[in-house]
Design a protein around this motif. Structure first.
Motif, PDB file in Angstrom:
ATOM      1  N   SER A 334       0.939  -1.274  -0.261  1.00 25.42           N
ATOM      2  CA  SER A 334       0.105   0.122   0.096  1.00 25.42           C
ATOM      3  C   SER A 334       0.851   1.343   0.049  1.00 25.42           C
ATOM      4  CB  SER A 334      -0.988  -0.069   0.997  1.00 25.42           C
ATOM      5  OG  SER A 334      -1.799  -0.938   1.198  1.00 25.42           O
ATOM      6  N   CYS A 335       2.219   1.184  -0.290  1.00 31.24           N
ATOM      7  CA  CYS A 335       3.036   2.294  -0.489  1.00 31.24           C
ATOM      8  C   CYS A 335       3.549   2.268  -1.801  1.00 31.24           C
ATOM      9  CB  CYS A 335       4.157   2.158   0.438  1.00 31.24           C
ATOM     10  SG  CYS A 335       3.612   2.045   2.320  1.00 31.24           S
ATOM     11  N   LEU A 484      -0.691  10.728   2.936  1.00 37.65           N
ATOM     12  CA  LEU A 484       0.712  10.511   3.307  1.00 37.65           C
ATOM     13  C   LEU A 484       0.858   9.049   3.642  1.00 37.65           C
ATOM     14  CD1 LEU A 484       2.005  13.760   4.925  1.00 37.65           C
ATOM     15  CD2 LEU A 484       2.316  12.916   2.500  1.00 37.65           C
ATOM     16  N   ARG A 485      -0.156   8.493   3.756  1.00 38.27           N
ATOM     17  CA  ARG A 485      -0.014   6.905   4.289  1.00 38.27           C
ATOM     18  C   ARG A 485       0.286   5.956   3.145  1.00 38.27           C
ATOM     19  NH1 ARG A 485      -2.077   5.541   9.165  1.00 38.27           N
ATOM     20  NH2 ARG A 485      -3.174   7.332  10.236  1.00 38.27           N
ATOM     21  N   PRO A 489       6.934   3.902   5.588  1.00 38.28           N
ATOM     22  CA  PRO A 489       6.774   4.294   6.960  1.00 38.28           C
ATOM     23  C   PRO A 489       7.627   5.041   7.403  1.00 38.28           C
ATOM     24  CG  PRO A 489       6.049   2.106   6.665  1.00 38.28           C
ATOM     25  CD  PRO A 489       6.671   2.433   5.274  1.00 38.28           C
ATOM     26  N   THR A 490       8.814   4.787   7.146  1.00 37.81           N
ATOM     27  CA  THR A 490      10.099   5.721   7.507  1.00 37.81           C
ATOM     28  C   THR A 490      10.225   7.058   7.122  1.00 37.81           C
ATOM     29  OG1 THR A 490      11.463   3.603   7.749  1.00 37.81           O
ATOM     30  CG2 THR A 490      12.756   5.858   7.811  1.00 37.81           C
ATOM     31  N   CYS A 491       9.801   7.094   5.885  1.00 37.91           N
ATOM     32  CA  CYS A 491       9.920   8.465   5.029  1.00 37.91           C
ATOM     33  C   CYS A 491       8.714   9.312   5.547  1.00 37.91           C
ATOM     34  CB  CYS A 491       9.814   8.222   3.410  1.00 37.91           C
ATOM     35  SG  CYS A 491      11.269   7.312   2.786  1.00 37.91           S
ATOM     36  N   ARG A 492       7.577   8.491   5.840  1.00 38.05           N
ATOM     37  CA  ARG A 492       6.242   9.303   6.378  1.00 38.05           C
ATOM     38  C   ARG A 492       6.635   9.886   7.745  1.00 38.05           C
ATOM     39  NH1 ARG A 492       2.714   5.364   5.955  1.00 38.05           N
ATOM     40  NH2 ARG A 492       2.862   4.512   8.067  1.00 38.05           N
TER      41      ARG A 492
END
Length: 642
Positions: A334-335, A484-485, A489-492
């Motif tokens: 989902s990214c 932004l989801r 995750p780290t970049c978010r």
């Protein structure tokens, strides 16, 4: 070679026996009825000597020279011939027939010795290993006898010196040369004849050296260094063959194979656990001289640099084509995802490992490969800038996908990659700059949508109902945070921290620029409470979205205390707290905050400013230095007042 000792135990025993019996040569003569090979019958030994000290029983026969030779008891056969030699040349009488027979017996002995030594590199059973030990002892004895004859003035045999050690060493050199020349090319693979030959040579050398370590070494004196001697011979033969091959017009692949065997595969043979303690590789000469090796290395590096540049360019072109065609990035978990960084890192890492294997551990070779990234990052930045400038349909998702790439590049560059310090710093700076540009691209659109809410901050309507203004701000943020989801995750987390800080910067900037006077204590306390409430709501919103920067939740409450407190001396104490937590606050920011408060006299304001300049400005520098190992909390430097 020093593994054939001149003063052997056998020779020492011979000298001791001679001093005891006086006529030792008679002991070493053959018994009656056993003529030498092609020689007249030798005289029988003295019967008196047979009876001395129980040397031999009456019914026991001493093995003849021929029997010792037949049973490969070379050391005993050698002692017998030495005894005959001493006896024959110890008298003034000459017996040419006996001398000729003795010479023929010596030749027969040495022929047996050399035949046995020649079999050393073949698998040996116990009897063959025993025969090799005997051959080595015989060589040592003959060397000792050569030395004795060189020290005497009397008539010597014309066959002396035999120089068995020299003959032994020459034989080993010949054996190794034949083994190397006769090595069969590898038949199960290899794309070129040179590669197959090198593999075949490597297998031959490895197996032969292991044979020496396992079966041959024990047949020589304990500290003889026979493994080192054989290793030197094989090393020399392999070096000669490599130098011959280097003279050919090698293509890229064959040049790689030759360098791989020079710097990796062959040295790994000498690192075999069974050879490691026996062979000192550091004592061996370089396989290729510098004038031969250097051009090969340089050409290989140029080929690898060209190959790596072409590979990186191809990856970047493929990615750019997707951007130009407005193709949406792939979604993984989902990214948004781009394979660019993984492909590039794997390609660079594979080339670095290849260079290390082919050329050895010289860091400068790998540094040259890493240097190719400079052009790649420059081109990458140009393409990303175009994507953000065009702001096409999928620009935001493309930027999100490439934030993940930039994170992976940063981790790669700050990891174990071999790279000079200044080059590493430069590359990390380039990647960080690209990341910041991507952050700005993503947050600028968000701030644009929040302009209406920003305009209401620190206005009379905000002072009247700050909760509704803050709710409008939060409502404007929610859909963007949801979008932004789809970011890694780290970049978010990184981007949420940036956005959270930028929202607070905009909040404080509006507060300081409006110069809205809080007329009385009630308004000041009301504004301070609104600041704390807004801070809590905004912080909770970002924390729920995934932001993990806790100190941002303290910014507005710290400022609120300066608004709430009325006593000038207590304000001074709060300034100390503020500067310790946010050391980049300036006198301009302090002045702007003081202008919001009514009730402070001009004298009080001057006192507070003077205290800040004289007491806290130096403390800010001290605080920064004392926390140099922790990330600096820089906030006010981003709040521009002009």
């Amino acid at each position: 070679m020093h593994f054939l000792q001149p003063q052997s135990p056998v020779a020492q025993a011979l000298l001791a026996a001679k001093s005891k019996f006086g006529s030792l040569p008679n002991l070493l003569r053959r018994t009656s009825g056993t003529p030498s090979v092609g020689s007249p019958q030798s005289p029988e030994p003295s019967d008196a000597l047979h009876a001395q000290a129980g040397y031999v029983c009456a019914d026991q026969q001493i093995p003849t020279f021929e029997e010792n030779l037949q049973s490969q008891c070379f050391s005993e056969a050698s002692r017998q011939l030495i005894g005959r030699e001493e006896c024959l040349f110890g008298s003034d009488q000459q017996d040419q027939g006996e001398e000729a027979g003795l010479r023929r017996d010596y030749e027969a002995l040495l022929e047996g010795v050399w035949q046995t030594v020649r079999k050393s590199l073949q698998p040996l059973d116990q009897s063959e290993q025993a025969a090799l030990k005997e051959a080595v002892l015989a060589i040592q004895q003959e060397e000792e006898q050569d030395r004795k004859w060189e020290e005497t003035e009397r008539r010597r045999p014309d066959w002396r010196p035999w120089r068995c050690r020299h003959a032994h060493d020459s034989l080993l050199e010949e054996m190794v040369r034949e083994r190397v020349q006769g090595a069969e090319p590898y038949s199960e693979g290899g794309v070129s004849s040179i590669e197959r030959e090198l593999i075949g040579l490597g297998q031959r050398i490895r197996l032969d050296l292991l044979q020496v370590a396992r079966q041959v070494r024990g047949c020589y004196h304990g500290d003889a260094g026979v493994c080192q001697a054989y290793a030197r011979l094989y090393h020399s033969a392999f070096s000669a063959r490599l130098q011959d091959l280097a003279q050919y017009g090698l293509d890229t692949q064959d040049r790689t194979h030759l360098l791989s065997w020079t710097n990796h595969h062959y040295p790994s043979i000498l690192q075999d656990p069974e050879l490691l303690s026996e062979v000192k590789a550091e004592l061996l000469e370089p396989l290729l001289p510098a004038d031969v090796l250097k051009p090969l290395v340089e050409q290989h590096l140029e080929d690898k640099e060209t190959e790596l540049r072409r590979c990186l360019r191809s990856m970047l072109d493929r990615e750019e084509l997707g951007w130009k065609n407005q193709t949406a990035p792939k979604m993984i978990d989902s990214c948004h995802f781009s394979p660019l960084a993984i492909d590039v890192i794997q390609c660079v890492d594979a080339n670095l490992k290849s260079v290390q294997i082919v050329l050895g551990g010289d860091e400068t070779h790998r540094h040259r490969m890493v240097a190719t990234l400079a052009h790649f990052f420059s081109s990458y930045k140009g393409i990303l800038d175009k994507v953000m400038k065009q702001n096409g349909t999928h620009s935001r998702s493309v930027v999100m996908a490439n934030l993940t790439c930039l994170r992976l590049f940063r981790e790669f560059l700050t990891g174990d990659v071999s790279c000079p310090g200044d080059v590493r710093t430069h590359y990390v700076s380039m990647v960080t700059s690209m990341r910041d540009s991507c952050h700005t691209h993503l947050t600028s659109n968000i701030h644009q949508d929040l302009q209406e809410a920003y305009r209401k901050l620190w206005s009379p309507s905000w002072l009247k109902s700050s909760s509704s203004v803050c709710e409008q701000l939060r409502d404007g943020l929610r859909p963007h945070l949801q979008h932004l989801r789809t970011l890694d995750p780290t970049c978010r987390q990184e981007l949420l921290a940036v956005l959270h800080e930028e929202v607070l910067v905009e909040y404080v900037k509006r507060m300081m620029k409006r110069k809205m006077k809080l007329k009385n204590k009630q308004q000041q306390e009301q504004a301070a409470a609104a600041l704390c409430d807004d801070s809590q709501e905004i912080h909770t919103l970002f924390t729920d979205a995934g932001c993990r920067v806790e100190w941002l939740g303290r910014v507005l409450p710290l400022i609120s205390e300066l608004l709430r407190i009325q006593d000038p001396d207590t304000i001074l104490l709060e300034l100390v707290t503020l500067t310790s937590e946010l050391p980049d606050v300036s006198i301009g920011h302090i002045s702007a905050l003081l202008q919001l408060k009514s009730g402070l006299s001009e004298k009080d304001c001057k006192k507070i400013k003077k205290f800040f300049v004289e007491e806290l400005t130096g403390a800010q520098t001290t605080h920064t230095h004392s926390h140099k190992h922790t990330p600096a909390r820089l906030f006010f430097s981003k709040v521009k007042l002009k």
